[in-house]
Design an enzyme around this catalytic site. Structure first.
Site, PDB file in Angstrom:
ATOM      1  CG  ASP A  34      -2.215   1.013   1.016  1.00  0.00           C
ATOM      2  OD1 ASP A  34      -3.192   0.311   1.190  1.00  0.00           O
ATOM      3  OD2 ASP A  34      -2.223   2.199   0.934  1.00  0.00           O
ATOM      4  CG  PHE A  84      -8.511  -4.928  -1.803  1.00  0.00           C
ATOM      5  CD1 PHE A  84      -9.916  -4.965  -1.606  1.00  0.00           C
ATOM      6  CD2 PHE A  84      -7.726  -6.019  -1.111  1.00  0.00           C
ATOM      7  CE1 PHE A  84     -10.521  -5.819  -0.819  1.00  0.00           C
ATOM      8  CE2 PHE A  84      -8.321  -6.891  -0.538  1.00  0.00           C
ATOM      9  CZ  PHE A  84      -9.868  -6.981  -0.460  1.00  0.00           C
ATOM     10  CB  SER A 128     -17.718  -1.104  -7.838  1.00  0.00           C
ATOM     11  OG  SER A 128     -18.636  -0.285  -7.417  1.00  0.00           O
ATOM     12  CB  ALA A 129     -22.671  -2.439  -7.412  1.00  0.00           C
ATOM     13  CE1 TYR A 156     -13.708   3.393  -8.063  1.00  0.00           C
ATOM     14  CE2 TYR A 156     -15.959   3.150  -7.921  1.00  0.00           C
ATOM     15  CZ  TYR A 156     -14.944   2.760  -7.596  1.00  0.00           C
ATOM     16  OH  TYR A 156     -14.777   1.538  -6.656  1.00  0.00           O
ATOM     17  CE  LYS A 160     -12.831  -0.412  -8.617  1.00  0.00           C
ATOM     18  NZ  LYS A 160     -11.561  -0.860  -8.126  1.00  0.00           N
ATOM     19  CG  PHE A 196     -24.203  -4.760  -4.514  1.00  0.00           C
ATOM     20  CD1 PHE A 196     -23.572  -5.591  -5.292  1.00  0.00           C
ATOM     21  CD2 PHE A 196     -25.374  -3.891  -5.300  1.00  0.00           C
ATOM     22  CE1 PHE A 196     -23.880  -6.058  -6.715  1.00  0.00           C
ATOM     23  CE2 PHE A 196     -25.699  -4.522  -6.641  1.00  0.00           C
ATOM     24  CZ  PHE A 196     -25.166  -5.356  -7.070  1.00  0.00           C
ATOM     25  CG  ASN A 217     -18.897   5.807   0.364  1.00  0.00           C
ATOM     26  OD1 ASN A 217     -17.965   5.515   0.448  1.00  0.00           O
ATOM     27  ND2 ASN A 217     -19.808   5.478  -0.698  1.00  0.00           N
ATOM     28  N   GLY A 313     -25.596  11.681 -11.026  1.00  0.00           N
ATOM     29  CA  GLY A 313     -25.114  10.455 -11.059  1.00  0.00           C
ATOM     30  C   GLY A 313     -25.651   9.474 -10.501  1.00  0.00           C
ATOM     31  CG  ASP A 314     -26.552   9.192  -6.039  1.00  0.00           C
ATOM     32  OD1 ASP A 314     -25.516   8.803  -6.150  1.00  0.00           O
ATOM     33  OD2 ASP A 314     -27.132   9.917  -5.007  1.00  0.00           O
TER      34      ASP A 314
END
Ligand code: NAD
Ligand code: WQD
Length: 366
Positions: A34, A84, A128-129, A156, A160, A196, A217, A313-314
């Protein structure tokens, strides 16, 4: 007895640290890399407090292929990677997309090349979902199965999606090559895990999510409201087509999510399935108001909020259909939402400075 050796990239972050703990508890040897961009290496001590074992750690940037080569050289026993390390803020990704492509896409390219050089053949990737985008645009795709057409709606999510494609192309090529060379078991395999919404903390109260800047979040923001760091929660829209007008998500306890990685890794190492995507979610949708109520109950008082406009974007609903992981991996989410909220509150109350403080006294006295 050590069952295998795993490199965990981004292993001092939220999901990575819980997965490192789960791997150690399942008798894997764990090597973390990391660059501490969004984490603290104090988490290594917390892991040791809980399970009595400490992962090995190298400070290393995922985009530095030479440094990755050195880590694989130093640990020739590594046969698998759980990947990750990434940047993950959706809003920021629209401001600095090239940085997201550099770390998330180019970083994964460096990792795959280094794995190839060192004969490391299994990779579990944090997808990612968000790769599904707005699944309500299709009939019958809520809860979302893995077959749902992908269509991310932000940079983002595009990174993915791009990495899922890159891993798939690489694995298909490696498997064709292996077949030509007459190799059977020793071929490249990948699990694309589409998470999720991760939630909660370790029940001991010594490990949890510790975002370095302003959280993005819902749950970390609610936790800040509960400790008075933030006046109120802003609810992003109450005009969605849901039971109470707020958007629906599938919140999965971090202990279930991290266990999903150990079972996916076991599956790759024993079944050699090539490349396969699995949703990691509970299959149960909760609205923003459900979450405010659940976390308020855990805290023992009502938390203030104000409804504002929708966040660009939601989407209305991101709820997993987890049947494929249930059947193929024998994995099922077990923890409740209430449990996740209680654990999150215990972590928040006991660690107001996150990992920038000593672990809670009660734990040290045990
Ligand atoms: P996190 O930020 O806590 O962990 C990511 C880790 O990667 C951090 O420790 C960070 O320091 C490290 N990192 C970043 N850039 C790096 C680089 N260039 N080199 C080496 N390390 C680097 O995030 P998280 O919530 O634990 O997420 C882990 C993974 O899961 C990410 O790939 C993320 O995109 C994905 N994911 C997260 C969520 C979520 O809601 N948390 C949901 C779906 C998928
Ligand atoms: C949850 C719900 C918001 C904050 C993001 C990424 C996704 C994945 C998980 C990485 C939504 C609402 C939030 C607030 C609110 N990450 N909300 N007020 O957007 O579902 O997913 O994190 O892969 O890719 O997109 O998670 O926690 O931001 O939001 O009302 O202050 O809470 O609108 O409905 P999201 P979130």
């Amino acid at each position: 007895m050590v069952v295998g050796s795993v490199l965990v990239t981004g292993g001092t972050g939220y999901i990575g640290s819980f997965t490192a703990l789960a791997l150690l508890q399942a008798d894997y040897k764990v090597v973390i890399i990391d660059n501490l961009y969004n984490s603290s290496n104090e988490v290594l001590n917390r892991i040791e407090l809980i399970c009595g074992k400490k992962p090995e750690y190298h400070q290393c940037d995922i985009t530095d292929e030479k440094a990755l080569d050195e880590v694989f050289k130093a640990h020739p026993d590594i046969d698998s990677v759980i990947h990750f390390a990434a940047l993950k803020a959706v809003g920021e990704s629209a401001e600095v997309p090239l940085e997201y492509y550099r770390v998330n896409v180019y970083g994964t390219l460096c990792l795959l090349r280094s794995m190839q050089k060192h004969g490391v053949t299994n990779i579990v990737f944090s997808s990612s979902a968000t790769v599904y985008g707005d699944a309500t645009r299709f009939e019958g795709m809520i809860p979302i199965p893995e077959e749902c057409p992908l269509g991310p709606t932000n940079p983002y999510g595009n990174t993915k999606f791009t990495v899922e494609t890159m891993i798939t192309d690489h694995i298909n090529a490696e498997r064709v090559k292996a077949k030509k060379e007459g190799k059977n078991g020793d071929v490249f395999n990948a699990a694309l895990l589409r998470y999720f919404n991760p939630a909660g903390s370790h029940p001991s109260g010594v490990m949890g999510e510790d975002p370095q800047g302003v959280p993005y979040n819902l749950l970390p923001l609610l936790a800040q409201v509960a400790v008075g760091k933030r006046e109120k929660l802003l609810v992003f829209g109450d005009d969605y087509d849901s039971k109470d007008g707020t958007a629906i998500r599938d919140y999965i306890h971090i202990l279930d999510l991290s266990r999903g990685h150990t079972v996916a890794l076991d599956h790759l190492r024993s079944n050699h399935p090539g490349v396969r995507a699995w949703n990691l979610g509970t299959g149960k949708g909760s609205t923003v108001y459900d979450m405010i109520n659940a976390f308020s109950s855990a805290v023992g008082r009502d938390l203030p909020y104000e409804v504002v406009g929708r966040r660009p974007g939601d989407v209305l609903n991101l709820t997993a259909n987890p049947t494929r992981a249930n059947k193929e991996l024998g994995w099922k989410a077990e923890h409740t939402l209430e449990g996740a909220c209680t654990d999150l509150w215990r972590w928040t109350e006991n660690n107001p400075q996150g990992y920038r403080q000593e672990p809670p006294k009660e734990f040290l006295e045990k």
